[in-house]
Design an enzyme around this catalytic site. Structure first.
Site, PDB file in Angstrom:
ATOM      1  N   ASP A 176       0.830  -1.197   0.000  1.00 46.98           N
ATOM      2  CA  ASP A 176       0.000   0.000   0.000  1.00 46.98           C
ATOM      3  C   ASP A 176       0.873   1.258   0.000  1.00 46.98           C
ATOM      4  OD1 ASP A 176      -2.352   1.786   0.820  1.00 46.98           O
ATOM      5  OD2 ASP A 176      -3.286  -0.185   0.922  1.00 46.98           O
ATOM      6  N   HIS A 194      -3.799   5.945   3.690  1.00 49.02           N
ATOM      7  CA  HIS A 194      -4.548   4.793   3.183  1.00 49.02           C
ATOM      8  C   HIS A 194      -4.070   3.490   3.803  1.00 49.02           C
ATOM      9  CE1 HIS A 194      -5.727   1.723   0.089  1.00 49.02           C
ATOM     10  NE2 HIS A 194      -6.820   2.434   0.068  1.00 49.02           N
ATOM     11  N   ASN A 196     -13.406   0.139  -7.290  1.00 46.92           N
ATOM     12  CA  ASN A 196     -14.502   1.091  -7.039  1.00 46.92           C
ATOM     13  C   ASN A 196     -15.052   1.734  -8.309  1.00 46.92           C
ATOM     14  OD1 ASN A 196     -13.874   0.663  -4.329  1.00 46.92           O
ATOM     15  ND2 ASN A 196     -12.595   2.489  -4.199  1.00 46.92           N
ATOM     16  N   SER A 227     -11.233  -0.985  -0.765  1.00 48.45           N
ATOM     17  CA  SER A 227      -9.996  -1.012   0.018  1.00 48.45           C
ATOM     18  C   SER A 227     -10.271  -1.386   1.462  1.00 48.45           C
ATOM     19  CB  SER A 227      -9.316   0.358   0.007  1.00 48.45           C
ATOM     20  OG  SER A 227      -8.540   0.541  -1.136  1.00 48.45           O
TER      21      SER A 227
END
Length: 373
Positions: free
Chosen positions: A78, A110, A200, A261
């Site tokens: 990430d 994130h 998404n 996520s």
């Protein structure tokens, strides 16, 4: 192709040389962009009371008993995982060579959030509760929220060659390349269990890397257990991905985010908790998750929810170390043998001790071996 709104920090595909960490694959390859699969933050909420996702996946019963062993390290590929009072960092971390920020610098805000969903410390009287008591290996492949598929592949190879048994990839890309193909194959062969966000973009198929058959793609559901409007279809499973509160790298140190996520680390955490009970391979993990999932759509697999909503406690219970005590009376005796024999005679899935989707003599042999331990 350009990314949709929400991914405006990455506008184009570009080309680069393969990283030196994988010299056997070195050549010029298409290197598509990759981005976090999250939606904009919604702000912090109350902590345990706001963790609706744990209740939805029946994780709040996990802490009623201790697992047989320690949960494995979870590799979070990430934007970095910040040092946080509610997280346990692994001894080792990885940063793409040439990046200017370290593994603990989460500018994108994130990776730290993703890590807390799977593995925030429980029973420490602060913050949120994670699913598995795992340490977290920060595998930094995004800088300033920007990364490429080759960088993601380099991070995955590092995980495959170190201690991470479970890997979470809350990232999305419109395409992939040969470097990632090879990294996924190597990780799979090394026994790494990979979980990825479905993406998404409201597309009919998961984004890459979730589209790889070796990787478990996870879609998102909301509090009503309906598919989140942003979530790509055709996942393997779904998990909570709307208004998910978790660890955050800046004050007030916790925030709620939306995205696939956030769904993926729910599943990564459940898998780590299962592996704390016993050694399992990827196929066994997938079968156990499938058998225990809460079917939300049409019977069986469907495009909206895959096999359904992952259920943490039933999955961990299915693989528990003392599962030969099928009567749950605290002892392994003739009553357990009788109950198992009934399951076996009726081809009940609970008799599938080998976790391979079939009821056969191997299950009886394994049950008898565990009964006698």
């Amino acid at each position: 192709s350009p990314l949709p709104e929400g991914g405006s920090h990455i506008w184009r595909n570009w080309w680069r040389c393969a990283p030196e960490a994988v010299p056997a694959l070195a050549r010029v390859v298409p290197d598509p962009p990759v981005e976090p699969a999250m939606m904009p933050p919604t702000g912090p909420d109350p902590l345990w009371g706001a963790q609706w996702g744990l209740k939805a996946i029946d994780a709040d019963h996990l802490w009623q008993r201790q697992p047989a062993g320690a949960a494995p390290t979870i590799g979070v590929i990430d934007s970095g995982v910040a040092l946080h009072a509610d997280l346990i960092p692994a001894e080792r971390a990885f940063v793409i060579p040439g990046m200017t920020r370290g593994a603990g610098d989460d500018y994108c805000r994130h990776g730290t959030h993703v890590a807390g969903i799977a593995a925030a410390i429980s029973d420490n009287d602060i913050g949120v509760t994670g699913i598995a008591a795992s340490d977290v290996a920060s595998v930094k492949v995004l800088e300033f929220c920007f990364g490429t598929v080759s960088q993601m592949a380099e991070g995955l190879l590092w995980c495959a060659r170190t201690e991470a048994r479970v890997v979470n990839l809350s990232l999305q890309s419109h395409s992939t390349n040969d470097l990632m193909d090879a990294a996924v194959v190597e990780a799979h062969e090394q026994g790494v269990i990979m979980v990825a966000a479905a993406g998404n973009w409201r597309q009919p198929q998961p984004a890459w890397p979730g589209r790889y058959p070796e990787i478990i793609a996870v879609g998102a559901v909301d509090r009503d257990l309906t598919r989140a409007a942003f979530s790509n279809r055709s996942p393997e499973f779904v998990a909570p991905g709307v208004d998910i509160i978790s660890t955050y790298p800046e004050a007030p140190w916790y925030a709620a985010l939306d995205g696939t996520s956030m769904a993926a680390p729910h599943v990564a955490g459940v898998i780590a908790r299962m592996l704390a009970e016993r050694e399992l391979d990827g196929d066994q993990v997938r079968w156990a998750l499938r058998y225990t999932a809460l079917d939300l759509g049409a019977p069986g697999w469907d495009e909206e929810f895959g096999w359904g909503l992952v259920q943490a406690s039933p999955a961990a219970d299915l693989v528990r170390a003392d599962r030969a005590d099928v009567t749950r009376d605290g002892v392994r005796d003739a009553l357990d043998l009788l109950e198992f024999a009934l399951w076996y005679a009726n081809a009940d899935d609970r008799a599938d001790f080998t976790l391979n989707g079939a009821i056969d003599t191997a299950d009886m042999i394994l049950f008898q071996a565990e009964l006698g331990q």
